[in-house]
Enzyme design. Structure first.
Site, mmCIF file in Angstrom:
data_model
loop_
_atom_site.group_PDB
_atom_site.id
_atom_site.type_symbol
_atom_site.label_atom_id
_atom_site.label_comp_id
_atom_site.label_asym_id
_atom_site.label_seq_id
_atom_site.Cartn_x
_atom_site.Cartn_y
_atom_site.Cartn_z
ATOM 1 N N GLY A 110 0.865 -1.184 0.000
ATOM 2 C CA GLY A 110 0.000 0.000 0.000
ATOM 3 C C GLY A 110 0.899 1.230 0.000
ATOM 4 O O GLY A 110 2.014 1.213 -0.525
ATOM 5 N N ALA A 111 0.407 2.307 0.600
ATOM 6 C CA ALA A 111 1.153 3.564 0.580
ATOM 7 C C ALA A 111 2.525 3.405 1.254
ATOM 8 O O ALA A 111 3.554 3.772 0.684
ATOM 9 C CB ALA A 111 0.340 4.652 1.276
ATOM 10 N N LYS B 184 3.475 4.863 21.956
ATOM 11 C CA LYS B 184 2.591 5.106 20.810
ATOM 12 C C LYS B 184 1.213 4.469 21.051
ATOM 13 O O LYS B 184 0.176 5.023 20.678
ATOM 14 C CB LYS B 184 3.242 4.523 19.549
ATOM 15 C CG LYS B 184 2.674 5.054 18.237
ATOM 16 C CD LYS B 184 3.570 4.646 17.060
ATOM 17 C CE LYS B 184 2.996 5.071 15.720
ATOM 18 N NZ LYS B 184 3.845 4.631 14.589
ATOM 19 N N SER C 100 -6.898 7.747 12.190
ATOM 20 C CA SER C 100 -7.096 6.869 11.030
ATOM 21 C C SER C 100 -8.244 5.880 11.248
ATOM 22 O O SER C 100 -8.932 5.507 10.301
ATOM 23 C CB SER C 100 -5.813 6.098 10.745
ATOM 24 O OG SER C 100 -5.477 5.296 11.859
#
Lengths: 314, 314
Positions: A9-10, A189, A262
Site C-alpha cells: 500500500g502507501a 505510541k 485513522s
C-alpha cells in the site's frame, strides 16, 4: 540482500521506492488487484516531495507468488487483520534464514509472526514516516521520518541480523536506528492509539474536541493506566503521569488536535473494519494472560466491534 | 389528603388528572413557564385514551409557590437533574408529617430526598404508566399501567403511611401496589436502563440493532453483572443469567426492539443533558461506596458525559 515487501500500500510503496532508488533488490507483494496490475505495467509513479518520481519494481499478487522467490528480509506492511492470511499465502518465500521486520501500528503481532518465522529472525519496530495513495501505483510521499527497530531474539545472530537490516534501510535513506528502548516507544505510541483512535471513532469527534470534553479524562487516564500496567508487567519502565501528558499533546488544536485519527477514517468514512484488536484488544488480551485487569480496554474494543457490526463494516 | 405533584410534565399531568378526576385534592408545581401559564388559564386538556378530557387543577410556578400551601403527600416527577433545585424551591410545602413518593427512573435519589424529608416519610417505587405531551397543558395519555411502591423507613408509621398512599393512588385508578420486593423491581429495571439507554445513545442505534451486533454482548453482560453485584451488596437477591435474559427481551424487533430509548431522544435528538448519573453513574457511585468494582458503569457514564459535552447539550 533480497528484500520482499509484503503489503504494498502507501507505506509499502514508500519503503520499496526508497530502497529501490538506493539500488537495493526489492520485490513487492500485495493483494489488491488494481495495485498489482498498475505497478506491473507502469511501475510506481510517485509524487515524492513534490517531484514526479518513477521506479520499476517487480510485484506479485499475494495469491500468485513466483515459487522460486526467496527472501532474505521480509518487511510487512499489510493491514493488521490481513497479516495472517498474507503470511500464509506467501510462506514459500521464507527460508530458514529469512528475517522479518514488522513496523505495523499496534502490538500483539509476535504470536502470528512466530508461526512463520524463527523467533531469532523477528525484528520489531515502528516508524514515523508517513505515506498516502492518490490511486493504484501512485503514492504521495511527503516529509521526513525515521525507523526504530530491535531484534526480538536474544542471540548474537539476532543482534547481528537486525543490525544488517538497520544498515540496509539506512542506505535507502530511511533513517534507521537500532533502538534498545523500542518497547518503550511502542507502548508510548499505544497510549495515544488506544485512546484517540477508539474514542474519536465512537464519539465521531476530533482529538481536540475529545480533549476539551472534561468527562473524557476519566476514560483516557484509565485506558492509559491499563496500558502502562501491561507494559510494566512486560518489563518496560513507564511513568503514568508522563504518558497522560504525552496523550494530552494530541488535544492541541494548533498542531494535530483538529485531526480525526485513522480509525475514524477507516470505520466512519470508509465503512472498513478497524485495527482495534491490535491496539486496545491486544492490551486486553495481554492483560488477561498476565492477570492484569484491563476493563477499559476490553470495553472500548467491544464497543468499536459493536459499531463495526451495526454499520456493517467490511 | 393534600397531594402536591412537583414536576408537572407528561407523567405529572397523568397522575394529577387521574387523581383529580377521582375527587382528590391535587396541586401541581412546575418550572416550565408555558406549562404553568397554560394550565393556570385553561386547565389540563388531555387526549385520554382517545377522548378529550378537561380538568382544572391549581398550579404554581416552582419559583412562586403560595407560602400557605402545605402537602400531606408530595409526588415527584421532575427531571433527575432538576430534583434538588425543585425540592429547594418548594421546601415551604413540607411539614413534619409530609410524605414523599418518588417514582422517577433510575436510583440514588434517596440521599437528596433525605435532605428535605424524614427518612420514615420517604416512599420509593416505580411505575409502568406512560405519558406524552403534545404541547403545554396538552398531555396524551394512552394505555394502562400500575405503580409499585414501598416505604424506605422501617417503622409502623412508615408502613401505615405508605399504605395510605397506596390507597389514595388506587382510588385514582392508578393501580397502586404495596410491593415488598420493590428494590428487586427497581434493580431489574436498572439492568435495562443501564445497558440500553447509554449504549444506544453512544452508538446511535435502536435496541434490536444493538442486540444483533454480537460484540455488544460482552459490554451488556459486564454492565448487568456490576448492577447485580451492587444490588446483592444492598441485600437484594438477583440472578445474573435471569437479568441477562430480561435485557435480551429488548432486542425483539416485533415488540420494542425498533425503539430508541429516551436517553437517545434526550441527547441525540433534543441536545439535552441525560439522566446517566442516576443510572450507570448511581451504580458506579454505590459500587465505590461498597467497594465493588464497576468499571463498565464508570466508563459508560463518562462516555455519555463526554458526548453531552462534545454536543454542547443543555
Amino acid at each position: 540482500m533480497k528484500i520482499v515487501i509484503v503489503g504494498a500500500g502507501a507505506m509499502g510503496c514508500r519503503f520499496g521506492l526508497m530502497l529501490k532508488k538506493a539500488g537495493k533488490d526489492v520485490t513487492l507483494i500485495d493483494s489488491w488487484d488494481k495495485q498489482v496490475e498498475e505497478i506491473s505495467k507502469n511501475g510506481i509513479n510517485a509524487n515524492y516531495n513534490g517531484e514526479e518520481v518513477h521506479v520499476d519494481i517487480p510485484i506479485y499478487h499475494q495469491k500468485a507468488v513466483d515459487p522460486s522467490l526467496k527472501a532474505d528480509l521480509v518487511i510487512i506492511f499489510t493491514k493488521a487483520m490481513q497479516l495472517e492470511q498474507a503470511l500464509e499465502d506467501t510462506k514459500s518465500i521464507v527460508t530458514d534464514s529469512t528475517q522479518v521486520l514488522c513496523l505495523m501500528n499496534g502490538i500483539g503481532y509476535e504470536d502470528i509472526l512466530r508461526k512463520y518465522f524463527d523467533g531469532e529472525h523477528i525484528i520489531i519496530g515502528n516508524t514515523m514516516w508517513t505515506a498516502g495513495l492518490e490511486g493504484p501505483g501512485h503514492p504521495k510521499l511527503f516529509g521526513n521520518g525515521y525507523v526504530n527497530m530491535l531484534n526480538l531474539g536474544k542471540s548474537d545472530k539476532a543482534v547481528e541480523g537486525a543490525q544488517e537490516v538497520v544498515k540496509a534501510l539506512d542506505e535507502g535513506g530511511l533513517n534507521a536506528i537500532y533502538e534498545k528502548g523500542i518497547f518503550f516507544l511502542i507502548y508510548k505510541k499505544i497510549c495515544v492509539n488506544a485512546t484517540m483512535n477508539g474514542l474519536c471513532t465512537i464519539l465521531e469527534a476530533n482529538m481536540a474536541d475529545l480533549g476539551e470534553a472534561k468527562a473524557s479524562d476519566h476514560i483516557v487516564r484509565n485506558i492509559v493506566s491499563e496500558v502502562v500496567d501491561v507494559a510494566r508487567a512486560e518489563g518496560v519502565e513507564m511513568n503514568k503521569e508522563e504518558m497522560y501528558q504525552h496523550v494530552y499533546e494530541c488535544y492541541n488544536r494548533e498542531t494535530i488536535g483538529a485531526h480525526f485519527p485513522s480509525m475514524y477514517q477507516d470505520l466512519v468514512k470508509n465503512n472498513r473494519l478497524t485495527e482495534i484488536d491490535y491496539i486496545n484488544g491486544a492490551i486486553a488480551a495481554k492483560g488477561e494472560k498476565l492477570g492484569i485487569p484491563t476493563p477499559y480496554n476490553h470495553f472500548l474494543t467491544a464497543l468499536v466491534h459493536t459499531k463495526e457490526q451495526i454499520l456493517g463494516a467490511k
